[in-house]
Design a protein around this motif. Sequence first.
Motif, short mmCIF file in Angstrom:
data_model
loop_
_atom_site.label_atom_id
_atom_site.label_comp_id
_atom_site.label_asym_id
_atom_site.label_seq_id
_atom_site.Cartn_x
_atom_site.Cartn_y
_atom_site.Cartn_z
N THR A 138 24.14 3.12 -9.20
CA THR A 138 23.61 2.64 -10.48
C THR A 138 22.49 1.63 -10.25
N ALA A 139 22.71 0.71 -9.33
CA ALA A 139 21.69 -0.30 -9.03
C ALA A 139 20.48 0.32 -8.35
N ALA A 140 20.71 1.18 -7.39
CA ALA A 140 19.61 1.77 -6.63
C ALA A 140 18.73 2.66 -7.50
N ASP A 141 19.30 3.29 -8.51
CA ASP A 141 18.52 4.17 -9.38
C ASP A 141 17.42 3.42 -10.14
N THR A 142 17.51 2.11 -10.25
CA THR A 142 16.49 1.32 -10.94
C THR A 142 15.29 1.02 -10.05
N GLY A 143 15.43 1.30 -8.75
CA GLY A 143 14.37 0.97 -7.82
C GLY A 143 14.54 -0.38 -7.17
N ALA A 144 15.59 -1.11 -7.54
CA ALA A 144 15.84 -2.43 -6.96
C ALA A 144 16.33 -2.32 -5.52
N THR A 145 16.04 -3.35 -4.74
CA THR A 145 16.64 -3.48 -3.42
C THR A 145 18.09 -3.90 -3.60
N VAL A 146 19.01 -3.17 -2.95
CA VAL A 146 20.44 -3.37 -3.19
C VAL A 146 21.13 -3.90 -1.94
N SER A 147 21.83 -5.01 -2.11
CA SER A 147 22.69 -5.56 -1.07
C SER A 147 24.14 -5.43 -1.53
N VAL A 148 25.04 -5.27 -0.58
CA VAL A 148 26.47 -5.28 -0.87
C VAL A 148 27.11 -6.38 -0.03
N LYS A 149 27.75 -7.33 -0.72
CA LYS A 149 28.42 -8.44 -0.01
C LYS A 149 29.87 -8.06 0.21
N VAL A 150 30.31 -8.07 1.49
CA VAL A 150 31.65 -7.64 1.85
C VAL A 150 32.30 -8.70 2.74
#
Length: 253
Positions: A138-150
Motif C-alpha cells: 500500500t505504501a510503496a504504490d504511492t511512490g514513497a520510499t518505504v522502511s519497515v522497523k522490526v
Amino acid sequence: MFDPRLALASLSGESDAAWARRAEAHAGAAFLGGIAIDKPSRRAARQLVDRDREEFLPSDPLAFVDRELGALDDAPIRAGFNVRSGSRAPIREAAETCHEHDAIIELNAHCRQDELCAVGCGETLLRDAHRLCEQVETAADTGATVSVKVRAEVPGVSLPDTARWVAAAGADIIHVDAMDSESVIRDVADATDLFVIANNGVRDTATAREYLDDGADAVSVGRPSDRPAVLRHVREAVDEWFETRVEQAGAGG
C-alpha cells in the motif's frame, strides 16, 4: 538513501521536527514519530498515555505528519515518519504525504506494548507477514520510499525471511532493532538487498563499527539522540568506516 549513514530512530512522543533540527548537523536521516494514524491505534496510544507513556496524539494525525515534515523541507537531513496502523487506508494517505516531502514512510512492526499489539499494530505485524506485506504494498504504490522497523528476538519470527518478504512487497529499507542478538544484522544483510539500518546500543565507535562490519548500510541512534557528544562520536566512526572502504576499493582497483 541518505548521507551521512547515521539516522535518528523515532522516540514516541519526542521525535518531532524540532528534535530532528537539533541533531541535523550530525545525522543523515531522522525518523519522526511514532504516531498512531488509525482509530484503533489512537485509542491504544491514549491508553499508553494514561499509564504515563509519552505519545503524539494530535487531533488530526495526518495533518501533523504533513506539518512536521514541512518543517524539515529545507533541512540538511532526510526525514522519515514512523507510523502505526492496523488498517491500510491511513497508510496510503501517510505515504502520499511522505512522498510529497521526499520523506521515508516507516511502517512500525516494532512496538511491543500490549495495547498496540491488541489492535494489530507493532510487533503483531511480524507474526502476520501477510498483513505486513499488504501494508508495504500500500505504501510503496504511492511512490514513497518505504522502511519497515522490526525487532529481533520475537519467538517464531525469522527476520531474514521477513526481510525477503517485505523486499518483494516493495520495501526499500529494513530498520532492525537487534535487541541482544547483534548477529541478526549479518543474517538480514545476507538475505536481501534492502538498505539495512542497525539499531540498538549504538552509543560509541565500537558498536557502530561492529554493525557496519556485519553488513549494515547505516546505523541509528535512539535514546541518546539528544546528546551531541554521542552523535558526534558515532558520526565520526561511520564516516571513518566508509572512508576506509573507499580507500581500500581504490587501492584494489
